[in-house]
Design a protein around this motif. Structure first.
Motif, mmCIF file in Angstrom:
data_model
loop_
_atom_site.group_PDB
_atom_site.id
_atom_site.type_symbol
_atom_site.label_atom_id
_atom_site.label_comp_id
_atom_site.label_asym_id
_atom_site.label_seq_id
_atom_site.Cartn_x
_atom_site.Cartn_y
_atom_site.Cartn_z
ATOM 1 N N SER A 1 -12.920 2.023 20.394
ATOM 2 C CA SER A 1 -13.364 1.533 19.093
ATOM 3 C C SER A 1 -14.800 1.947 18.794
ATOM 4 O O SER A 1 -15.566 2.316 19.669
ATOM 5 C CB SER A 1 -13.265 0.010 19.044
ATOM 6 O OG SER A 1 -14.086 -0.587 20.022
ATOM 7 N N LYS B 1 -14.862 9.205 13.065
ATOM 8 C CA LYS B 1 -13.521 8.814 12.618
ATOM 9 C C LYS B 1 -12.524 9.887 13.030
ATOM 10 O O LYS B 1 -12.903 11.043 13.311
ATOM 11 C CB LYS B 1 -13.486 8.587 11.114
ATOM 12 C CG LYS B 1 -13.813 9.785 10.258
ATOM 13 C CD LYS B 1 -13.807 9.411 8.780
ATOM 14 C CE LYS B 1 -14.023 10.623 7.880
ATOM 15 N NZ LYS B 1 -15.339 11.243 8.093
ATOM 16 N N PRO C 1 -5.923 -8.708 11.323
ATOM 17 C CA PRO C 1 -6.105 -9.221 9.961
ATOM 18 C C PRO C 1 -5.821 -8.176 8.887
ATOM 19 O O PRO C 1 -5.218 -8.484 7.849
ATOM 20 C CB PRO C 1 -7.563 -9.671 9.946
ATOM 21 C CG PRO C 1 -7.886 -9.962 11.370
ATOM 22 C CD PRO C 1 -7.120 -8.947 12.157
ATOM 23 N N THR C 2 -6.243 -6.932 9.119
ATOM 24 C CA THR C 2 -5.989 -5.867 8.155
ATOM 25 C C THR C 2 -4.501 -5.567 8.048
ATOM 26 O O THR C 2 -3.963 -5.366 6.952
ATOM 27 C CB THR C 2 -6.752 -4.591 8.550
ATOM 28 O OG1 THR C 2 -8.144 -4.881 8.601
ATOM 29 C CG2 THR C 2 -6.501 -3.473 7.568
ATOM 30 N N VAL C 3 -3.820 -5.546 9.188
ATOM 31 C CA VAL C 3 -2.379 -5.267 9.185
ATOM 32 C C VAL C 3 -1.630 -6.362 8.430
ATOM 33 O O VAL C 3 -0.686 -6.093 7.667
ATOM 34 C CB VAL C 3 -1.852 -5.135 10.623
ATOM 35 C CG1 VAL C 3 -0.329 -4.969 10.624
ATOM 36 C CG2 VAL C 3 -2.506 -3.944 11.319
ATOM 37 N N HIS C 4 -2.026 -7.601 8.609
ATOM 38 C CA HIS C 4 -1.373 -8.713 7.916
ATOM 39 C C HIS C 4 -1.446 -8.547 6.396
ATOM 40 O O HIS C 4 -0.530 -8.964 5.677
ATOM 41 C CB HIS C 4 -2.013 -10.040 8.316
ATOM 42 C CG HIS C 4 -1.441 -10.657 9.550
ATOM 43 N ND1 HIS C 4 -0.167 -11.182 9.603
ATOM 44 C CD2 HIS C 4 -1.969 -10.826 10.787
ATOM 45 C CE1 HIS C 4 0.069 -11.656 10.816
ATOM 46 N NE2 HIS C 4 -1.004 -11.451 11.563
ATOM 47 N N SER C 5 -2.520 -7.943 5.911
ATOM 48 C CA SER C 5 -2.717 -7.827 4.469
ATOM 49 C C SER C 5 -1.974 -6.645 3.857
ATOM 50 O O SER C 5 -1.942 -6.501 2.630
ATOM 51 C CB SER C 5 -4.211 -7.705 4.161
ATOM 52 O OG SER C 5 -4.737 -6.486 4.659
ATOM 53 N N ARG C 6 -1.388 -5.792 4.667
ATOM 54 C CA ARG C 6 -0.675 -4.623 4.141
ATOM 55 C C ARG C 6 0.661 -5.027 3.508
ATOM 56 O O ARG C 6 1.251 -6.048 3.878
ATOM 57 C CB ARG C 6 -0.393 -3.625 5.268
ATOM 58 C CG ARG C 6 -1.606 -2.956 5.869
ATOM 59 C CD ARG C 6 -1.151 -1.972 6.946
ATOM 60 N NE ARG C 6 -2.266 -1.318 7.615
ATOM 61 C CZ ARG C 6 -2.131 -0.452 8.619
ATOM 62 N NH1 ARG C 6 -0.901 -0.156 9.064
ATOM 63 N NH2 ARG C 6 -3.188 0.097 9.186
ATOM 64 N N SER D 1 -8.605 -6.846 16.722
ATOM 65 C CA SER D 1 -9.490 -6.689 15.567
ATOM 66 C C SER D 1 -8.766 -6.121 14.356
ATOM 67 O O SER D 1 -9.187 -6.351 13.214
ATOM 68 C CB SER D 1 -10.684 -5.801 15.935
ATOM 69 O OG SER D 1 -10.264 -4.473 16.201
ATOM 70 N N MET D 2 -7.671 -5.386 14.587
ATOM 71 C CA MET D 2 -6.971 -4.789 13.447
ATOM 72 C C MET D 2 -5.921 -5.716 12.851
ATOM 73 O O MET D 2 -5.433 -5.472 11.744
ATOM 74 C CB MET D 2 -6.310 -3.475 13.849
ATOM 75 C CG MET D 2 -5.015 -3.624 14.615
ATOM 76 S SD MET D 2 -4.222 -2.035 14.905
ATOM 77 C CE MET D 2 -2.708 -2.584 15.715
ATOM 78 N N LYS E 1 4.166 -1.744 9.393
ATOM 79 C CA LYS E 1 3.571 -3.075 9.512
ATOM 80 C C LYS E 1 4.371 -3.933 10.483
ATOM 81 O O LYS E 1 3.792 -4.631 11.339
ATOM 82 C CB LYS E 1 3.509 -3.741 8.141
ATOM 83 C CG LYS E 1 2.961 -5.171 8.190
ATOM 84 C CD LYS E 1 2.904 -5.808 6.807
ATOM 85 C CE LYS E 1 2.398 -7.244 6.884
ATOM 86 N NZ LYS E 1 2.291 -7.869 5.540
#
Length: 345
Positions: A269, A55, A228-233, A225-226, A239
């Motif tokens: 990745s 990471k 969906p996570t960004v949409h949920s922020r 791939s990121m 954003k």
């Protein structure tokens, strides 16, 4: 054991019958050579990967580095380019016969106050050209973080131009991370050798990139791939920037290919060894399957100075049962992986 490959070789699709003479292809027959036949690619390339750390901010771990590179080989990757590493790699990086050939830019070079804590090297603008040139003189590449987060100032175009001039003077090349419009303008105007990511890049710059030979490594699958996570922020300027750039990044890739820009496949990745995901993403964005595979094979190899399935070229190949251009899933099931003239998988 000597290796022989026989079959239809991409990109031209002509039938070839080659033997490995050490690390070079030849047509001279060798008795007892192990045969691998089918559809042949001249070795896959991941042109944007950062093996050796799990990471951001982690130090380089040699055991993890070897594990990540083995994952690449399992996927048919015979060469990697690492535009930025968590530390100086060991001597076996790029030379171990069981692991991919490798190019790297050492640590990332960034402005003060930007980039991941614990990674890279920060430099004043006045010092950046000399530092980049010294790095490129050692490893062939320097990597500049041209822009970072929302509201940050990008590296000025005159500084990037001085970096390019200094690096080219020592025979090296410059890769630039950019994900903002102003950083993209500065990178292309400065004449860098490769734009990494290129999110929010002005499509009006693509013709110039093609004309001056600036490659684009879009790392498209990582952005996809990121999403969906960004949409949920929660809503925020960050954003808005990420969604605005990542959601149209595939359109930029298709336009770049159409404009004649050399597109390179890079994953950026974890897990490693997923270059097939990038090929699928490039094809899904509108690149011809032939060109999407080329971005991870012959085009990337040519960019790195490696030949294909031809006399005297480095003896790398990946063998498949069927034409992968007709079924990209073939890329997930290599019959054989040949690296430096040896069958390693």
């Amino acid at each position: 054991m000597t290796v022989r490959v026989r079959g239809y070789a991409l990109p031209h699709g002509e039938y070839v019958d080659l033997y490995a003479d050490g690390d070079r292809w030849t047509t001279d027959p060798v008795r007892g050579a192990e045969l691998a036949s089918g559809w042949l690619l001249p070795g896959l390339v991941d042109a944007h990967t950062h093996p050796g750390a799990e990471k951001p901010g982690d130090p380089l771990d040699e055991q993890l580095l070897r594990s990540h590179l083995n994952q690449h080989v399992d996927a048919g990757v015979t060469a990697v380019r690492s535009p930025g590493l968590a530390g100086e790699p060991p001597d076996w990086f790029g030379t171990d016969p069981d692991l991919p050939r490798a190019w790297h830019a050492g640590p990332w070079l960034a402005q003060h106050g930007q980039f991941f804590d614990g990674w890279g090297r920060r430099a004043d603008h006045a010092a950046l050209p000399a530092i980049a040139a010294a790095q490129a003189a050692r490893t062939g590449w320097a990597k500049i973080i041209a822009d970072w987060s929302v509201g940050d100032d990008p590296v000025p175009v005159e500084v990037l131009t001085a970096v390019v001039d200094a690096v080219h003077a020592v025979g090296g090349r410059v890769a630039v991370h950019t994900q903002h419009a102003l950083g993209g303008v500065a990178a292309v105007t400065a004449g860098v050798d490769s734009v990494e990511h290129g999110m929010c890049l002005d499509p009006g710059l693509l013709t110039r990139m093609a004309e001056q030979g600036t490659a684009l490594t879009p790392t498209l699958s990582a952005f996809q791939s990121m999403l969906p996570t960004v949409h949920s922020r929660p809503d925020s300027p960050v954003k808005e920037w990420l969604l605005g750039g990542a959601s149209v990044h595939g359109d930029l890739v298709a336009a770049a290919s159409e404009a004649g820009v050399r597109v390179l496949a890079g994953t950026d990745s974890v897990p490693h060894g997923r270059v097939l995901d990038e090929v699928r993403a490039l094809a899904g964005a509108g690149m011809r399957p032939h060109d999407a595979i080329g971005a991870a094979s012959w085009e990337a190899r040519a960019y790195l100075g490696l030949g294909g399935l031809e006399l005297g070229a480095p003896a790398d190949a990946v063998v498949y049962r069927e034409d992968p251009r007709l079924d990209l899933d073939q890329l997930a099931h290599p019959v054989a992986v040949i690296l430096r003239g040896r069958r390693v998988r």
